[in-house]
Design a protein around this motif. Structure first.
Motif, PDB file in Angstrom:
ATOM      1  N   UNK A 290       0.806  -1.203   0.000  1.00 35.66           N
ATOM      2  CA  UNK A 290       0.000   0.000   0.000  1.00 35.66           C
ATOM      3  C   UNK A 290       0.845   1.261   0.000  1.00 35.66           C
ATOM      4  N   UNK A 291       0.214   2.370  -0.269  1.00 39.66           N
ATOM      5  CA  UNK A 291       0.928   3.643  -0.367  1.00 39.66           C
ATOM      6  C   UNK A 291       1.452   4.076   1.001  1.00 39.66           C
ATOM      7  N   UNK A 292       2.524   4.837   0.970  1.00 43.21           N
ATOM      8  CA  UNK A 292       3.055   5.431   2.191  1.00 43.21           C
ATOM      9  C   UNK A 292       4.030   4.580   2.976  1.00 43.21           C
ATOM     10  N   UNK A 293       4.585   3.509   2.387  1.00 46.29           N
ATOM     11  CA  UNK A 293       5.574   2.707   3.095  1.00 46.29           C
ATOM     12  C   UNK A 293       6.852   3.530   3.298  1.00 46.29           C
ATOM     13  N   UNK A 294       7.316   3.564   4.554  1.00 44.92           N
ATOM     14  CA  UNK A 294       8.567   4.266   4.879  1.00 44.92           C
ATOM     15  C   UNK A 294       9.584   3.254   5.369  1.00 44.92           C
ATOM     16  N   UNK A 295      10.774   3.286   4.786  1.00 42.64           N
ATOM     17  CA  UNK A 295      11.844   2.353   5.118  1.00 42.64           C
ATOM     18  C   UNK A 295      12.969   3.135   5.782  1.00 42.64           C
ATOM     19  N   UNK A 296      13.047   3.032   7.089  1.00 39.80           N
ATOM     20  CA  UNK A 296      14.075   3.777   7.805  1.00 39.80           C
ATOM     21  C   UNK A 296      15.363   2.967   7.819  1.00 39.80           C
ATOM     22  N   UNK A 297      16.397   3.487   7.218  1.00 36.86           N
ATOM     23  CA  UNK A 297      17.696   2.838   7.038  1.00 36.86           C
ATOM     24  C   UNK A 297      17.609   1.740   5.965  1.00 36.86           C
ATOM     25  N   UNK A 298      16.783   0.728   6.184  1.00 37.35           N
ATOM     26  CA  UNK A 298      16.586  -0.306   5.176  1.00 37.35           C
ATOM     27  C   UNK A 298      17.710  -1.314   5.079  1.00 37.35           C
ATOM     28  N   UNK A 299      18.725  -1.205   5.953  1.00 34.47           N
ATOM     29  CA  UNK A 299      19.874  -2.100   5.843  1.00 34.47           C
ATOM     30  C   UNK A 299      19.480  -3.539   6.192  1.00 34.47           C
ATOM     31  N   UNK A 300      19.884  -4.476   5.345  1.00 37.63           N
ATOM     32  CA  UNK A 300      19.678  -5.905   5.585  1.00 37.63           C
ATOM     33  C   UNK A 300      18.203  -6.211   5.863  1.00 37.63           C
ATOM     34  N   UNK A 301      17.336  -5.686   5.009  1.00 37.43           N
ATOM     35  CA  UNK A 301      15.888  -5.828   5.192  1.00 37.43           C
ATOM     36  C   UNK A 301      15.283  -6.573   4.010  1.00 37.43           C
ATOM     37  N   UNK A 302      14.365  -7.493   4.332  1.00 40.00           N
ATOM     38  CA  UNK A 302      13.678  -8.288   3.314  1.00 40.00           C
ATOM     39  C   UNK A 302      12.179  -8.126   3.508  1.00 40.00           C
ATOM     40  N   UNK A 303      11.494  -7.773   2.433  1.00 43.51           N
ATOM     41  CA  UNK A 303      10.028  -7.682   2.459  1.00 43.51           C
ATOM     42  C   UNK A 303       9.478  -8.600   1.387  1.00 43.51           C
ATOM     43  N   UNK A 304       8.864  -9.667   1.835  1.00 42.47           N
ATOM     44  CA  UNK A 304       8.212 -10.611   0.934  1.00 42.47           C
ATOM     45  C   UNK A 304       6.833 -10.892   1.522  1.00 42.47           C
ATOM     46  N   UNK A 305       5.949  -9.907   1.382  1.00 39.77           N
ATOM     47  CA  UNK A 305       4.625  -9.972   2.006  1.00 39.77           C
ATOM     48  C   UNK A 305       3.742  -8.900   1.391  1.00 39.77           C
TER      49      UNK A 305
END
Length: 206
Positions: A106-121
């Motif tokens: 959905x709209x408005x996703x914020x990824x703070x830093x994002x280091x070593x992050x996986x999104x599979x959902x």
């Protein structure tokens, strides 16, 4: 003099990424990208300039945003995907952040830093994900479904065919493998509820 030099460098960095505006023009979901941009500028506490300048700033200075932008473009149409594949040769995505292309976000996703992050959902609107987070499969049974206004903080793991309700906060390093009701704060390994509807509790997830 120093501020003038910094201003010139900032302008050049925006010009460098300006070809990525072609992707924005080709996208069938420009409203979502505009909303993403607005949320990121607010969360980063940046001066609010014109929407296109804000977009160029995020594409130039925040590689995590670039990955989200590329995800939006990939979801758009075939022509967008072709142009995206070409531009990614020069404008590389952030290598330490993975957003699966099959995910509906959905709209408005914020990824703070994002280091070593996986999104599979699949994720709802206005979510917030910190660094070293994994959201995805535990086995073949399926992957998580995340509601609206969910915050998943540093190091947390949300795994398996589960549902996380709206307005949930997942505490740092928590491991969530069961459904989480709406309006809760969960912490721990395995995760349990410490706050529900603003009231302190101590409840297991079921």
């Amino acid at each position: 003099m120093k501020s003038v030099f910094k201003g010139i460098l900032s302008t050049l960095s925006l010009l460098w990424v300006s070809p990525l505006l072609v992707l924005f023009g080709l996208s069938a979901d420009r409203d979502t990208i505009r909303y993403d941009t607005k949320c990121w500028i607010e969360n980063l506490d940046r001066p609010n300039r014109s929407p296109l300048v804000n977009l160029l700033y995020l594409l130039a200075k925040h590689p995590e945003f670039r990955n989200l932008f590329y995800h939006r473009i990939f979801q758009s149409n075939l022509l967008s995907r072709i142009v995206l594949a070409l531009l990614k040769i020069v404008y590389r995505p952030c290598p330490y952040l993975f957003i699966d292309n099959s995910s509906k976000i959905g709209s408005g996703l914020f990824l703070q830093h994002g280091f070593s992050t996986i999104i599979m959902a699949d994720m709802g609107e206005n979510c917030w994900v910190n660094q070293q987070v994994t959201i995805g499969y535990k086995d073949r049974s399926g992957r998580p479904s995340i509601g609206n206004n969910v915050r998943i903080t540093a190091g947390a793991k949300v795994l398996g065919n589960i549902k996380v309700g709206d307005n949930v906060v997942v505490g740092a390093n928590a491991v969530v493998v069961k459904n989480v009701p709406a309006n809760c704060v969960v912490v721990g390994v395995p995760a349990y509820i410490v706050k529900r509807d603003g009231v302190k509790v101590n409840e297991p997830l079921v």
